[in-house]
Design a protein around this motif. Sequence first.
Motif, PDB file in Angstrom:
ATOM      1  N   ASP A 147      -2.426 -58.763  87.979  1.00 11.22           N
ATOM      2  CA  ASP A 147      -2.317 -57.731  89.021  1.00 11.22           C
ATOM      3  C   ASP A 147      -1.907 -56.386  88.408  1.00 11.22           C
ATOM      4  OD1 ASP A 147      -2.133 -59.331  91.987  1.00 11.22           O
ATOM      5  OD2 ASP A 147      -1.642 -60.515  90.219  1.00 11.22           O
ATOM      6  N   PRO A 148      -2.654 -55.908  87.400  1.00  9.72           N
ATOM      7  CA  PRO A 148      -2.199 -54.727  86.665  1.00  9.72           C
ATOM      8  C   PRO A 148      -2.484 -53.412  87.373  1.00  9.72           C
ATOM      9  CG  PRO A 148      -4.300 -55.406  85.816  1.00  9.72           C
ATOM     10  CD  PRO A 148      -3.909 -56.447  86.852  1.00  9.72           C
ATOM     11  N   VAL A 149      -1.667 -52.426  87.069  1.00 11.23           N
ATOM     12  CA  VAL A 149      -1.979 -51.034  87.381  1.00 11.23           C
ATOM     13  C   VAL A 149      -2.930 -50.570  86.287  1.00 11.23           C
ATOM     14  CG1 VAL A 149      -1.041 -48.703  87.496  1.00 11.23           C
ATOM     15  CG2 VAL A 149       0.197 -50.600  88.564  1.00 11.23           C
ATOM     16  N   ALA A 150      -4.208 -50.457  86.603  1.00  5.84           N
ATOM     17  CA  ALA A 150      -5.208 -50.157  85.583  1.00  5.84           C
ATOM     18  C   ALA A 150      -6.335 -49.267  86.083  1.00  5.84           C
ATOM     19  CB  ALA A 150      -5.799 -51.461  85.032  1.00  5.84           C
ATOM     20  N   LEU A 151      -6.587 -49.289  87.385  1.00  6.65           N
ATOM     21  CA  LEU A 151      -7.735 -48.555  87.936  1.00  6.65           C
ATOM     22  C   LEU A 151      -7.292 -47.648  89.077  1.00  6.65           C
ATOM     23  CD1 LEU A 151     -10.295 -51.506  88.149  1.00  6.65           C
ATOM     24  CD2 LEU A 151     -10.321 -49.665  86.463  1.00  6.65           C
ATOM     25  N   ALA A 152      -7.810 -46.439  89.082  1.00  4.85           N
ATOM     26  CA  ALA A 152      -7.537 -45.519  90.192  1.00  4.85           C
ATOM     27  C   ALA A 152      -8.361 -45.917  91.415  1.00  4.85           C
ATOM     28  CB  ALA A 152      -7.879 -44.101  89.757  1.00  4.85           C
ATOM     29  N   PRO A 153      -7.852 -45.650  92.614  1.00  4.09           N
ATOM     30  CA  PRO A 153      -6.503 -45.154  92.879  1.00  4.09           C
ATOM     31  C   PRO A 153      -5.504 -46.307  92.929  1.00  4.09           C
ATOM     32  CG  PRO A 153      -7.714 -45.333  94.931  1.00  4.09           C
ATOM     33  CD  PRO A 153      -8.668 -45.738  93.841  1.00  4.09           C
ATOM     34  N   TRP A 154      -4.233 -46.016  92.652  1.00  9.12           N
ATOM     35  CA  TRP A 154      -3.209 -47.051  92.764  1.00  9.12           C
ATOM     36  C   TRP A 154      -1.948 -46.433  93.367  1.00  9.12           C
ATOM     37  CZ3 TRP A 154       1.018 -45.639  89.919  1.00  9.12           C
ATOM     38  CH2 TRP A 154       0.829 -44.871  88.767  1.00  9.12           C
ATOM     39  N   GLY A 155      -1.055 -47.311  93.766  1.00  8.97           N
ATOM     40  CA  GLY A 155       0.161 -46.872  94.448  1.00  8.97           C
ATOM     41  C   GLY A 155       0.068 -47.145  95.930  1.00  8.97           C
ATOM     42  N   SER A 156       0.925 -48.047  96.416  1.00  9.50           N
ATOM     43  CA  SER A 156       0.938 -48.376  97.840  1.00  9.50           C
ATOM     44  C   SER A 156       1.401 -47.167  98.647  1.00  9.50           C
ATOM     45  CB  SER A 156       1.888 -49.554  98.090  1.00  9.50           C
ATOM     46  OG  SER A 156       3.231 -49.160  97.825  1.00  9.50           O
ATOM     47  N   PRO A 157       1.159 -47.159  99.963  1.00  8.59           N
ATOM     48  CA  PRO A 157       1.659 -46.051 100.777  1.00  8.59           C
ATOM     49  C   PRO A 157       3.169 -45.857 100.634  1.00  8.59           C
ATOM     50  CG  PRO A 157       0.056 -47.323 102.023  1.00  8.59           C
ATOM     51  CD  PRO A 157       0.297 -48.078 100.747  1.00  8.59           C
ATOM     52  N   THR A 158       3.914 -46.954 100.549  1.00  7.43           N
ATOM     53  CA  THR A 158       5.363 -46.837 100.371  1.00  7.43           C
ATOM     54  C   THR A 158       5.685 -46.169  99.044  1.00  7.43           C
ATOM     55  OG1 THR A 158       5.759 -48.805 101.713  1.00  7.43           O
ATOM     56  CG2 THR A 158       7.526 -48.127 100.222  1.00  7.43           C
ATOM     57  N   TYR A 159       5.002 -46.587  97.982  1.00  6.22           N
ATOM     58  CA  TYR A 159       5.247 -46.011  96.660  1.00  6.22           C
ATOM     59  C   TYR A 159       4.971 -44.509  96.662  1.00  6.22           C
ATOM     60  CZ  TYR A 159       5.208 -45.668  91.554  1.00  6.22           C
ATOM     61  OH  TYR A 159       5.488 -45.324  90.256  1.00  6.22           O
ATOM     62  N   ARG A 160       3.875 -44.125  97.302  1.00  2.71           N
ATOM     63  CA  ARG A 160       3.537 -42.700  97.348  1.00  2.71           C
ATOM     64  C   ARG A 160       4.575 -41.920  98.159  1.00  2.71           C
ATOM     65  NH1 ARG A 160      -1.775 -44.699  98.815  1.00  2.71           N
ATOM     66  NH2 ARG A 160      -3.052 -44.986  96.945  1.00  2.71           N
ATOM     67  N   LEU A 161       5.046 -42.497  99.254  1.00  2.00           N
ATOM     68  CA  LEU A 161       6.067 -41.841 100.071  1.00  2.00           C
ATOM     69  C   LEU A 161       7.352 -41.637  99.276  1.00  2.00           C
ATOM     70  CD1 LEU A 161       7.067 -40.844 102.874  1.00  2.00           C
ATOM     71  CD2 LEU A 161       7.788 -43.199 103.322  1.00  2.00           C
TER      72      LEU A 161
END
Length: 295
Positions: A147-161
């Motif tokens: 489940d890597p952070v590897a491809l755009a876009p990433w970041g859940s709505p909570t993470y972005r907030l």
Amino acid sequence: MTAKRFLDHANRAIDQANRALDHDWVLDRTFHSSSGEVRWAALGASEAPPLVFVHGTPFSSYVWRSVARALAPHHRVHVWDLPGYGASEMRDGQDVSLDQQARVFTELLDHWGLDQPAVVAHDFGGCIALRAHLLHGARYERLALLDPVALAPWGSPTYRLLGANAEVFAQLPAPLHAALVREYLGSGSHLGLHPEVHSRLVAPWCTPEGQAAFYRQITLNDQRFTDEIQDRYGELKLPVLVCWGAEDTWIPVAKAHELAEAIPGAELRVFEGAGHLVQEDAPAELAAQLARFLG
């Protein structure tokens, strides 16, 4: 070892881990990295093939306890907490960006004297392992991405907030901050975390240093760190296994298929009923797949 025997062994190791949830996962060694003190530990015989685990955010090496123990009888397993996470150093002004974490990982591999270990990396750890390999010359025998952070876009709505309002959230009273971290971290599991596991993962973020560190790591990371390498995945010339939780609400499973297609010869394994924290939701099944992949 047959698949059935390994699965039996993995279940016993996981049962042991669950019986000692809060007491015997200790990172007893220190490496002085360019981003501060890194706590680490090694399991298994020193002469066994090397295997390194890299955790993501907002977690620590503790998420690897079950899988690491299951694989330790046949590997020299290295686990560590990223700078700014878990038991490692947290301080004002610390660079905990994905760019710097990849540099620290490269430093750590050199410190361990590991030329071509197998690497298993989760969430942000995936980006860290990929950057270390593609940009800093770290060499791996094989690579498993969970489940890597590897491809755009990433970041859940909570993470972005949280990232957009870090200065505000950093001022929350300690109980409200703890409740926020607990809720956010717990959403990584589809089945729900064991209460003691949940508390153990939340605890490092609930000191004054930890509260500041929690928002610091969000503020310092953005999509440019994957944008810089995303077009280079076709250059990967080593065995790669892509693992994903079918119920991952942080990074949708569609990204698993996209990533596997971008890496030449990559295998893909999807774990039904598991969320972003596959190592918590399906530890025995994950350990069995990794054992097969690692040979």
